[in-house]
Design an enzyme around this catalytic site. Structure first.
Site, PDB file in Angstrom:
ATOM      1  N   LYS A  35      53.154  26.777 -13.867  1.00  0.00           N
ATOM      2  CA  LYS A  35      54.109  27.495 -14.718  1.00  0.00           C
ATOM      3  C   LYS A  35      55.440  27.507 -13.992  1.00  0.00           C
ATOM      4  O   LYS A  35      55.484  27.388 -12.768  1.00  0.00           O
ATOM      5  CB  LYS A  35      53.654  28.943 -14.935  1.00  0.00           C
ATOM      6  CG  LYS A  35      54.171  29.537 -16.213  1.00  0.00           C
ATOM      7  CD  LYS A  35      53.308  29.112 -17.394  1.00  0.00           C
ATOM      8  CE  LYS A  35      53.896  29.486 -18.716  1.00  0.00           C
ATOM      9  NZ  LYS A  35      52.918  29.288 -19.800  1.00  0.00           N
ATOM     10  N   ASP A  45      57.807  27.376 -23.135  1.00  0.00           N
ATOM     11  CA  ASP A  45      57.153  28.691 -23.200  1.00  0.00           C
ATOM     12  C   ASP A  45      58.210  29.614 -23.825  1.00  0.00           C
ATOM     13  O   ASP A  45      59.142  29.118 -24.479  1.00  0.00           O
ATOM     14  CB  ASP A  45      56.718  29.151 -21.805  1.00  0.00           C
ATOM     15  CG  ASP A  45      55.783  30.353 -21.833  1.00  0.00           C
ATOM     16  OD1 ASP A  45      54.585  30.178 -22.088  1.00  0.00           O
ATOM     17  OD2 ASP A  45      56.253  31.499 -21.615  1.00  0.00           O
TER      18      ASP A  45
END
Ligand code: 2IT
Length: 446
Positions: free
Chosen positions: A124, A164
């Site tokens: 991430k 995201d």
């Protein structure tokens, strides 16, 4: 392993990293029993290794805004675990981004990606850059500056970022353009969520929401219930909420609420094509408010300061941010007769909310199972890029269906309880963990 001791040790090492510690605790509590039946895991110290990211890149991102002022943000990439494949996971641009948030997301991503059946490790990244109120030109300059630092640490076989919160097709475009310029590498598979003319996969924008609804369908089937005619409350109005609202409506449910940071829209007549299309317009405006929806569609009403969970509904779908549904929200939903909650956002519910749902016998499923269709379709985008072909919408949708069904089966396999009901939190955590742990074990102490 002993969860209490492990958590105490992690709190000592990483003080104040509350989201990260919360995500780890949930997984460790789920897997404790199974783990302790495998002395080979204990011997290789799998759990001590799996909770720490492989590495974190932190960098300064300096750019110039439209007024000519110099701005500086922080950028990160957390490469969490590569045991089952190259690092894979999204980039989040949001003012609250910090290492704890990205570590929790990278940790969750590792198990989620394992559930997809595809060979992808977990990662991430992102920045505390706040897209709210920024112009397209500012977003472009920020993305270019961000990629100037990141490009050397990513690649088609090493680490493949995607979107995201705060990062959609527009941002992926700017990031990919700059990557190619800096790296002088033109493989289409370095980022996913690309535009349809330069290597993107059909259905990737819809995939998180569509996959979530396919999962909910399986969950309801198993419990002898149906989505047809059910009322659905959705939080957020971004890409994920849009995909969920589209598919829920298509399956015959009535989406009676969406929400934003400014309040909730009550939409008693459900969604129309026009309303769903307007969600995209609202999000693209970068104002981050949902109130204009009620000005545009007079049958809907806006209540400032309220969450989607204040609306009486059968099914609650958190689609926005972590910990957006707390214990009090869960109690309100339960009192209003909600019988299913599926996390579409990552860690959308607090531990108190999950506990309240589970003790009330409400069907509950966690984000890493429910929302895995997004990254799974990113995996399918990578496959198409590596094969230098494009599949049709029908082909991608069939594969997404199959993947969501496999994830549901894995949850049932590992989460079925003595009374025949399924604990989806336990099922998803054990299934994801077993795959990553086995891969780590077989590849030695590294
Ligand atoms: O949370 C997620 O799974 C995502 N943001 C999607 C990641 C991806 O690589 O598509």
């Amino acid at each position: 392993m002993n969860v209490k001791n492990l958590m105490a040790e992690l709190e000592r090492k990483h003080p104040g990293e509350s989201e990260y510690l919360q995500a780890v605790q949930e997984v460790l509590e789920s897997i404790e029993e199974v783990y302790n039946q495998h002395p080979e895991f204990e011997k290789a110290k799998i759990v001590e290794r799996i909770v720490e990211p492989d590495r974190i890149f932190t960098f300064r991102v300096t750019w110039v805004d439209d007024k000519g002022e110099v701005q500086t943000n922080l950028g990160y990439r957390v490469q969490f675990n590569s045991a089952i494949g190259p690092y894979k996971g999204g980039l989040r641009f949001h003012k609250a981004v910090n290492p704890s948030m990205l570590k929790f997301l990278g940790f969750e991503q590792t198990f989620k990606n394992a559930l997809t059946t595809l060979p992808m490790g977990g990662a991430k990244g992102g920045s505390d850059f706040d897209p709210v109120g920024k112009s397209d030109a500012e977003i472009m300059r920020f993305c270019q500056a961000f990629m100037t630092e990141l490009w050397n640490n990513i690649g088609v076989d090493t680490d493949v970022p995607a979107g995201d919160v705060g990062v959609g097709g527009r941002e992926i475009g700017f990031l990919n353009g700059m990557y190619q310029k800096l790296a002088r590498k033109y493989h289409t598979g370095v980022l996913t969520g690309k535009g349809m003319t330069w290597g993107g996969s059909v259905l990737r924008p819809e995939a998180t929401g569509f996959g979530a609804l396919y999962f909910v369908q399986h969950m309801l089937d198993k419990a002898g219930k149906s989505i047809k005619g059910a009322t659905v409350a959705i939080s957020g109005f971004g890409n994920v909420a849009w995909g969920a609202a589209t598919k829920a409506t298509e399956l015959g449910a009535k989406v009676i609420a969406i929400s934003g940071p400014d309040g909730v829209i009550y939409n008693p007549n459900g969604m129309t094509d026009e309303k769903i299309a307007y969600m995209l317009e609202l999000r693209a405006s970068n104002r981050n408010i949902v109130a204009p929806f009620a000005e545009r569609f007079p049958d809907a009403t806006f209540t400032p300061g309220k969450k989607a969970w204040s609306v009486k509904c059968d099914i609650a779908l958190p689609c926005a941010f972590q910990n957006e549904l707390n214990g009090d929200d869960a109690k309100e939903l339960i009192a209003n007769g909600t019988w299913c909650c599926a996390e579409v956002s990552n860690m959308g519910c607090t531990p108190e909310a999950i506990h309240a749902f589970q003790s009330a016998g409400i069907l509950f499923a966690p984000g890493k199972a429910v929302n895995a269709g997004g990254v799974a379709t990113s995996g399918l985008e990578m496959t198409q890029n590596c094969m230098h072909i494009s599949w049709s919408g029908k082909e991608v949708d069939e594969k997404l269906h199959y993947i969501m069904q496999s994830i549901h089966e894995a949850c049932v396999k590992y989460g079925t309880q003595e009374d025949g009901t399924v604990n989806y939190v336990k099922g998803a955590n054990i299934a994801g963990f077993m795959k990553v742990a086995t891969a780590m074990l077989e590849q030695g102490i590294i």
